[in-house]
Structure formats: C-alpha cells, structure tokens
Motif scaffolding. Structure first.
Motif, mmCIF file in Angstrom:
data_model
loop_
_atom_site.group_PDB
_atom_site.id
_atom_site.type_symbol
_atom_site.label_atom_id
_atom_site.label_comp_id
_atom_site.label_asym_id
_atom_site.label_seq_id
_atom_site.Cartn_x
_atom_site.Cartn_y
_atom_site.Cartn_z
ATOM 1 N N ILE A 35 11.716 -21.117 6.543
ATOM 2 C CA ILE A 35 11.206 -21.015 7.925
ATOM 3 C C ILE A 35 9.817 -20.395 7.926
ATOM 4 N N ASN A 36 9.628 -19.317 7.157
ATOM 5 C CA ASN A 36 8.320 -18.668 7.098
ATOM 6 C C ASN A 36 7.238 -19.612 6.588
ATOM 7 N N VAL A 37 7.543 -20.380 5.556
ATOM 8 C CA VAL A 37 6.559 -21.301 4.993
ATOM 9 C C VAL A 37 6.235 -22.424 5.988
ATOM 10 N N ILE A 38 7.250 -22.949 6.666
ATOM 11 C CA ILE A 38 7.014 -23.999 7.662
ATOM 12 C C ILE A 38 6.164 -23.478 8.815
ATOM 13 N N VAL A 39 6.492 -22.298 9.319
ATOM 14 C CA VAL A 39 5.717 -21.717 10.423
ATOM 15 C C VAL A 39 4.295 -21.404 9.977
ATOM 16 N N TYR A 40 4.142 -20.902 8.747
ATOM 17 C CA TYR A 40 2.802 -20.631 8.221
ATOM 18 C C TYR A 40 1.979 -21.917 8.173
ATOM 19 N N ALA A 41 2.556 -22.976 7.612
ATOM 20 C CA ALA A 41 1.845 -24.257 7.520
ATOM 21 C C ALA A 41 1.498 -24.776 8.914
ATOM 22 N N GLY A 42 2.437 -24.659 9.831
ATOM 23 C CA GLY A 42 2.169 -25.099 11.203
ATOM 24 C C GLY A 42 1.060 -24.301 11.859
ATOM 25 N N SER A 43 1.053 -22.999 11.629
ATOM 26 C CA SER A 43 0.017 -22.166 12.260
ATOM 27 C C SER A 43 -1.353 -22.449 11.652
ATOM 28 N N VAL A 44 -1.391 -22.835 10.375
ATOM 29 C CA VAL A 44 -2.671 -23.188 9.757
ATOM 30 C C VAL A 44 -3.203 -24.475 10.382
ATOM 31 N N PHE A 45 -2.327 -25.454 10.604
ATOM 32 C CA PHE A 45 -2.765 -26.739 11.144
ATOM 33 C C PHE A 45 -2.998 -26.685 12.655
ATOM 34 N N GLY A 84 -3.517 -23.833 14.520
ATOM 35 C CA GLY A 84 -4.626 -22.915 14.725
ATOM 36 C C GLY A 84 -4.369 -21.846 15.765
ATOM 37 N N ASP A 85 -5.392 -21.581 16.566
ATOM 38 C CA ASP A 85 -5.387 -20.448 17.485
ATOM 39 C C ASP A 85 -4.270 -20.490 18.518
ATOM 40 N N VAL A 86 -3.860 -21.661 18.935
ATOM 41 C CA VAL A 86 -2.808 -21.759 19.953
ATOM 42 C C VAL A 86 -1.512 -21.141 19.427
ATOM 43 N N ALA A 87 -1.107 -21.529 18.235
ATOM 44 C CA ALA A 87 0.122 -20.971 17.641
ATOM 45 C C ALA A 87 -0.026 -19.477 17.402
ATOM 46 N N ASP A 129 -1.041 -14.144 8.034
ATOM 47 C CA ASP A 129 -2.492 -14.306 8.037
ATOM 48 C C ASP A 129 -2.860 -15.712 7.574
ATOM 49 N N ARG A 130 -3.578 -16.443 8.433
ATOM 50 C CA ARG A 130 -3.933 -17.832 8.142
ATOM 51 C C ARG A 130 -5.109 -17.947 7.182
ATOM 52 N N ASN A 131 -5.779 -16.858 6.887
ATOM 53 C CA ASN A 131 -7.000 -16.905 6.082
ATOM 54 C C ASN A 131 -6.756 -16.750 4.586
ATOM 55 N N GLY A 132 -5.539 -16.749 4.170
ATOM 56 C CA GLY A 132 -5.243 -16.614 2.750
ATOM 57 C C GLY A 132 -3.749 -16.689 2.511
ATOM 58 N N LEU A 133 -3.388 -16.970 1.287
ATOM 59 C CA LEU A 133 -1.980 -17.115 0.935
ATOM 60 C C LEU A 133 -1.318 -15.825 0.479
ATOM 61 N N MET A 134 -2.095 -14.791 0.198
ATOM 62 C CA MET A 134 -1.525 -13.578 -0.388
ATOM 63 C C MET A 134 -0.531 -12.880 0.546
ATOM 64 N N HIS A 135 -0.817 -12.846 1.839
ATOM 65 C CA HIS A 135 0.072 -12.171 2.784
ATOM 66 C C HIS A 135 1.455 -12.803 2.757
ATOM 67 N N ILE A 136 1.523 -14.100 2.952
ATOM 68 C CA ILE A 136 2.841 -14.756 2.967
ATOM 69 C C ILE A 136 3.461 -14.756 1.573
ATOM 70 N N PHE A 137 2.659 -14.919 0.530
ATOM 71 C CA PHE A 137 3.206 -14.937 -0.819
ATOM 72 C C PHE A 137 3.915 -13.625 -1.143
ATOM 73 N N PHE A 138 3.252 -12.494 -0.921
ATOM 74 C CA PHE A 138 3.870 -11.214 -1.276
ATOM 75 C C PHE A 138 5.032 -10.860 -0.351
ATOM 76 N N ASN A 139 4.952 -11.248 0.928
ATOM 77 C CA ASN A 139 6.099 -11.017 1.815
ATOM 78 C C ASN A 139 7.315 -11.811 1.353
ATOM 79 N N MET A 140 7.117 -13.074 1.005
ATOM 80 C CA MET A 140 8.240 -13.914 0.601
ATOM 81 C C MET A 140 8.743 -13.553 -0.805
ATOM 82 N N PHE A 141 7.843 -13.159 -1.683
ATOM 83 C CA PHE A 141 8.256 -12.715 -3.012
ATOM 84 C C PHE A 141 9.101 -11.440 -2.893
#
Length: 159
Positions: A14-24, A26-29, A56-68
């Motif tokens: 769910i986190n990865v899907i929401v992250y990908a959606g928020s990247v695509f 953008g600001d609305v999400a 954080d949409r500006n890099g992968l480290m935030h979601i990576f370390f949270n999910m790890f």
C-alpha cells in the motif's frame, strides 16, 4: 525472524502504491493526504490516517528506510502478537505521532510573536515506525542489530 508476514507485506505494498501515485499525481495528492496542522486550510479529517502512507516525493530514501524498518522490526512483532494486535499497535503509534505533530503545530503557531509561522505537513510512516522500534526493543531486548555506521552489533534495548 527473517520472514515477511502478511500484514507487513500488505502495508508495504500500500505504501509503495500510494508513493508512486503521489509522485505521478503530484501536489493534489500531497495536499489531500499529508497531515496538515488542524487549523491549516488544507487540513482534512482523514489526514491523521492517510499521512501514514505518504512519503517525501523528492527521493526514495524516506520510503525505503520506513519500509525496510517495517519489514525488519514489524514482522517479528506481527508473528508474536498476531495480525489484529499488530495493526492496532501500528495505527495507534501513527495516530499518536499525528497527535503530537498537531500539538507541536498548535504551540508553534500560537506562541509565535509575529503570527507568521508556517507548519509544514507530516508525511510518512515514521511515527508508526518509531512505535514499532520501541516495541521491538521491549519484546526482543537482547537481539543484536548490525547498524551501517557501527562495525559491531548493538542490542535492540540500547538502539
């Protein structure tokens, strides 16, 4: 330990899907689902829950370390507690972090002399993850953890 559990797997997906959606999207999400201070014009009642899935949409480290961290420390807790107790704890820790963020925001806005303090939104599962880390340290205190910046293991109760 070492096996991913069903609930942790679903939370990561769910986190990865929401992250990908928020990247695509953008600001609305970001405006809709990040947690804004409760007096902010963009605040919505669902944000204390939805902010747990934004990162954080500006890099992968935030979601990576949270999910790890969720995988490493959440799976053993889910194995010990079961799915319902783990989910209750996960969301309770996340909501607790949202509450603390709101209290700090309230204090900062109302104690500012000029009244021009802007409180940014909270995003991510970090608050829930900190709860998971504390619970892991209490449940498995003598488990040795290898950290990237230390050449030797440290016990979970000290981490």
């Amino acid at each position: 330990m070492g096996r991913i559990t069903d609930t942790v797997k679903i939370l990561i997906i769910i986190n990865v899907i929401v992250y990908a959606g928020s990247v695509f999207i953008g600001d609305v999400a970001y405006r809709l689902f990040s947690l804004y201070y409760f007096e902010h014009p963009d605040f919505q009642i669902w944000q204390p829950i939805t902010h747990l899935f934004m990162h954080d949409r500006n890099g992968l480290m935030h979601i990576f370390f949270n999910m790890f961290g969720l995988y490493m420390f959440g799976a053993p807790l889910e194995e010990r507690w079961g799915q319902k107790k783990f989910l209750f704890f996960y969301f309770s820790a996340g909501l607790g972090a949202a509450f603390i963020h709101s209290l700090v925001g309230y204090y900062q806005v109302h104690s500012a002399m000029d009244g021009l303090v802007e409180i940014g939104p909270a995003v991510g599962a970090s608050g829930a993850l900190y709860g998971i880390l504390v619970a892991f340290g209490l449940m498995f205190p003598n488990t040795g953890l290898m950290l990237l910046f230390l050449p030797f293991p440290i016990k979970a109760k000290y981490f």
